[in-house]
Write an enzyme that holds these catalytic residues in place. Structure first.
Site, PDB file in Angstrom:
ATOM      1  N   HIS A 183      -7.538  -5.677   0.099  1.00  0.00           N
ATOM      2  CA  HIS A 183      -6.289  -4.931   0.171  1.00  0.00           C
ATOM      3  C   HIS A 183      -5.437  -5.368   1.360  1.00  0.00           C
ATOM      4  O   HIS A 183      -4.208  -5.342   1.305  1.00  0.00           O
ATOM      5  CB  HIS A 183      -6.619  -3.444   0.243  1.00  0.00           C
ATOM      6  CG  HIS A 183      -5.425  -2.558   0.222  1.00  0.00           C
ATOM      7  ND1 HIS A 183      -4.482  -2.625  -0.777  1.00  0.00           N
ATOM      8  CD2 HIS A 183      -4.994  -1.597   1.079  1.00  0.00           C
ATOM      9  CE1 HIS A 183      -3.536  -1.736  -0.536  1.00  0.00           C
ATOM     10  NE2 HIS A 183      -3.816  -1.105   0.570  1.00  0.00           N
TER      11      HIS A 183
ATOM     12  N   ASP B 252      -8.262  -7.500  -4.076  1.00  0.00           N
ATOM     13  CA  ASP B 252      -7.984  -6.106  -3.704  1.00  0.00           C
ATOM     14  C   ASP B 252      -8.626  -5.177  -4.732  1.00  0.00           C
ATOM     15  O   ASP B 252      -8.104  -4.967  -5.820  1.00  0.00           O
ATOM     16  CB  ASP B 252      -6.462  -5.892  -3.672  1.00  0.00           C
ATOM     17  CG  ASP B 252      -6.058  -4.496  -3.211  1.00  0.00           C
ATOM     18  OD1 ASP B 252      -6.941  -3.625  -3.054  1.00  0.00           O
ATOM     19  OD2 ASP B 252      -4.856  -4.279  -2.997  1.00  0.00           O
TER      20      ASP B 252
ATOM     21  N   SER C 222       0.838  -1.197   0.000  1.00  0.00           N
ATOM     22  CA  SER C 222       0.000   0.000   0.000  1.00  0.00           C
ATOM     23  C   SER C 222       0.881   1.257   0.000  1.00  0.00           C
ATOM     24  O   SER C 222       1.716   1.407  -0.888  1.00  0.00           O
ATOM     25  CB  SER C 222      -0.934  -0.045   1.216  1.00  0.00           C
ATOM     26  OG  SER C 222      -2.000   0.829   1.051  1.00  0.00           O
TER      27      SER C 222
END
Lengths: 380, 380
Positions: B354, B321, B155
Site C-alpha cells: 500500500h 497492495d 489511501s
C-alpha cells in the site's frame, strides 16, 4: 449426543521423567519433570499400526474431539475426528497432546518451577517446534507405539508434522501438513511481533512476572484480535460483518464501537484473556517464527532437509489463506518431489482464510480420509 | 539542496469563520472557529487554472514538499512534488492542507475548545471524508480559486479525491485517486478496529481525556505497528528483514526481540507516539471506515454516485497492495465508465504494498505528469 462423536472424553496426563528427570531443549537448557496433557479417541489395534497423532495450532489444546462431562462444547476438531469422519475413530487410534510450552495442562511458562515454587515465567526455555515434537515422542514411546500411521495438523500443527517427518522418519508412515510453511514469511513474523509487543507493552506484563497479580489483559486481548483478523479472509469477514454503510450505526453502543466487527473482536479478545496465558503466547509465537526446516535440517536447502524423510505426504492449502499462502505449500511439495517422495498436494477452494482447516470442510475430510485409508492399506 | 526541490517552505494557517463562525459537519454538529494548516508550492497563474490540491493519507500533514528552515527531512511527497517532478511546481500551483480532525495544525480533537478552554477530546464531531473536503473547499475559496486542475491523493487522500469529484464536480477538472477504494473492505475495517481497540484498551486513554497527563502511548504504538505491517507487502518486508534462520539471534538484545523486524516496529511505534495524537487516529480511521461513496451519493449504487461527476479521472493501484487491492480500483473504474466518464486506469507493478504511492515511484510520477499535461492543455 450425535452418533458421529467420540462422546464423553477425559483429559489425561503423561508425566515424563526422562533420565534422570529432565528433557534437553534445543536451546541447551534442561528441565524436568515435565507433563504433557493429552487425550485419546478410538482404540489401538493389535498390530499397533493405526495410531494417528493430532498436532494442534497456536492456541489449541489436547481436547480435539468429544465432550468433557457436563460441557456442551466439543473439542476443536470435532468436525474432523469421530466415527465415520475424516479421521475415523472406528478405524484409528487418535492421540492429541497439548504442546510443551502451552498452558492447557502441559508444562509451560505458567507452570510451577519445582526448584523455586514459583511459575517459570521467562525462565522457561525458549522452546522450538523441535522441542514440541521431542516431548510428543516421549509420550508416543510411553504408549508403546513404535510407528504412527500419520501425524496431522494445521498451521503450527503443520509445522510439527513437518518436523516429525524429518526428525523421526522411522516413526511415521505418513504426514499431513495443512495450511502451513517450512518457514514463516516476513509478514507472518511481523504480525506475531506486533502481537508480542502488544503484550510486552502492557505495563501489567511486568517482564513476564504477572502471575498472582494483575494480568496483561489489555495487551493480550489486542494480540488475540490481531491474530483473529489474520486468520480470516476478507471474504469471510465480509460475509460475517458487511452491511450497508459498512454497518456503521453512529455512536450507539459506545464511542467508536459502531462497526459490527467491533464487538466481535472485543469479545474474542476478552474470551482469550480468560483461557490463555500471555507468556505461552509469546513462547509459542516465537517458536513458529523461528521455525526453519531448511536451516535446521538442510544447511539452508529445503531439498536436503526433506532427503531425511521417508514417509508419504498429503499437503493441503486453502485458496483464501493469505497468511500461509499456497505458494509456500507448493515450495515444500517441490522440495519433496526432488527427493522422489510420494506426495499428494491439494489447494482447497474455500473462503475462510487460514482458519479453513478448523471449520466445516468436507473436502479436507474426504482428502484426509482417502489418504489415510490408502496409507493404512499399503503400510499397515 | 538539490535543484529539484521547492526549497524552504512555511506552514500557513487558514482560519475560517464561516457565518457566523462555524462549519456544519455531516453528523449535524456545528463547530467554530476552525483552522486549517496548509502549504503551497509554485505559483498560481494569471488564469488561476493551474492549481493542484494534494490530499494526504491517514497520518500525513500539510508538509508535502520542500524543507522547513533548519530541517533536513523533506515533506512526505518530496519525490512527487517539485520542479520537473510528477507534479511540476514550475507549471502548477500546489496546495496541501492538513485535514480537519488531524493534529498537525488543523483543528482536531487535541485543539482547545474555546467554549471550555480545554481540548475537544471526544466532544469533537465524528468527522467524515465529506467534512474534510468541505473544510478544504473553504480554503480553496479563500485562495480565490474557482476550479482546481486536479485533486490527488493516496489511501485516505484518494477517498478525499473521490469525494471532491462527486461533491463539488463544478470545482475540479480532474481527480487522481491512488491506492484507494470507494468503501473500505471488511478486512481494512477490522485492522483499523484492532488499532482503535489497542488505544482504547490502554488505561491511559481514559475515555479520550488524556491531554496534560500520561498519554496512551502503549496502545498508540501498537496501533501504529499494526498499520505499518498492513501498509507493506510481504515482499517488501522480506527484502527488508529476511535472513537465514528468519534472522533470529537468540536472546541477544532483550527477551523476545531477536527478530530484525522487532526493533524496526518498536521504533516506528515509538516515533509515532511523539508526533501524532491518539484521538486523531481514532477519528481519522473511523472516517475512512465509514466512507461509502455509493451509499452517500448513489443510494447504494456506485454507478449512480459517479453520475454526479464531470471530471476526468486517473485511477492508480499497485500490484502488491493487499489492503486496497486493484479489484477495488477496477470496480470504481467500471462504475465511472458506465457513466461515459473519461478515465485512465493503471495498476503499477511495484513491490512496496500500500505504501507504494509514497516511495520513489517513477511510473506513478510519469503517469501523473502526463495526465496533468493533457488535462491542462485540454481544459486549461
Amino acid at each position: 449426543m450425535a452418533q458421529d462423536t467420540v462422546g464423553i472424553v477425559d483429559k489425561k496426563y503423561f508425566h515424563f521423567a526422562h533420565p534422570p528427570d529432565e528433557m534437553e531443549f534445543e536451546c541447551g537448557q534442561r528441565l524436568g519433570p515435565l507433563t504433557l496433557a493429552y487425550e485419546t479417541y478410538g482404540e489401538l489395534n493389535r498390530n499397533r499400526d493405526n495410531a494417528v497423532l493430532i498436532l494442534h495450532a497456536l492456541t489449541g489444546d489436547s481436547h480435539a474431539a468429544g465432550y468433557y462431562s457436563g460441557e456442551d462444547k466439543p473439542g476443536w476438531w470435532e468436525n474432523m475426528i469421530g466415527p465415520g469422519k475424516g479421521i475415523d475413530t472406528n478405524k484409528y487410534f487418535v492421540i492429541c497432546s497439548n504442546v510443551i510450552g502451552g498452558c492447557m495442562g502441559s508444562t509451560g511458562p505458567s507452570s510451577t518451577d519445582p526448584r523455586t515454587g514459583k511459575p517459570y515465567a521467562l525462565s522457561f526455555p525458549l522452546i522450538t517446534i523441535g522441542d514440541m515434537v521431542q516431548a510428543q515422542k516421549h509420550l508416543i514411546d510411553s504408549l508403546g507405539i513404535e510407528r504412527l500411521l500419520t501425524v496431522i495438523g494445521g498451521s503450527m500443527g503443520g509445522m510439527q508434522a513437518l518436523e516429525w517427518s524429518v526428525r523421526f522418519p522411522e516413526m511415521i508412515h505418513s504426514a499431513i501438513p495443512v495450511a502451513t510453511a517450512t518457514k514463516h514469511s516476513a509478514m507472518a513474523i511481523a504480525f506475531n511481533e506486533v502481537s508480542r509487543q502488544a503484550i510486552m507493552n502492557d505495563p501489567n506484563w511486568n517482564n513476564g512476572d504477572y502471575y498472582h497479580r494483575s494480568q496483561p489483559q489489555h495487551g493480550q486481548a489486542v494480540a488475540r484480535m490481531i491474530g483473529h483478523v489474520t486468520y480470516l479472509s476478507d471474504i469471510a469477514l465480509h460475509k460475517k460483518f458487511d452491511g450497508p454503510n459498512n454497518g456503521a450505526t453512529g455512536r450507539e453502543g459506545g464511542f467508536f464501537t459502531e462497526f459490527p466487527v467491533s464487538n466481535y473482536l472485543r469479545y474474542q479478545g476478552q474470551k482469550f484473556v480468560h483461557r490463555f496465558d500471555a507468556n505461552s503466547l509469546l513462547y509459542l509465537t516465537r517458536a513458529t517464527d523461528s521455525f526453519n526446516l531448511a536451516q535446521r535440517y538442510g544447511d539452508g536447502s529445503l531439498v536436503q532437509a526433506f532427503s531425511r524423510a521417508s514417509c508419504k505426504y498429503l499437503v493441503l492449502s486453502f485458496s483464501s489463506d493469505w497468511l500461509y499462502p499456497t505458494s509456500q505449500s507448493r515450495a515444500m511439495v517441490k522440495a519433496m518431489k526432488k527427493n522422489n517422495i510420494m506426495v499428494t498436494f491439494c489447494e482447497i477452494d474455500i473462503d475462510y482464510g487460514h482458519d479453513s482447516f478448523l471449520v466445516h470442510n468436507p473436502k479436507q475430510a474426504a482428502l484426509v480420509s482417502g489418504f489415510l485409508d490408502q496409507v493404512h492399506r499399503e503400510d499397515g
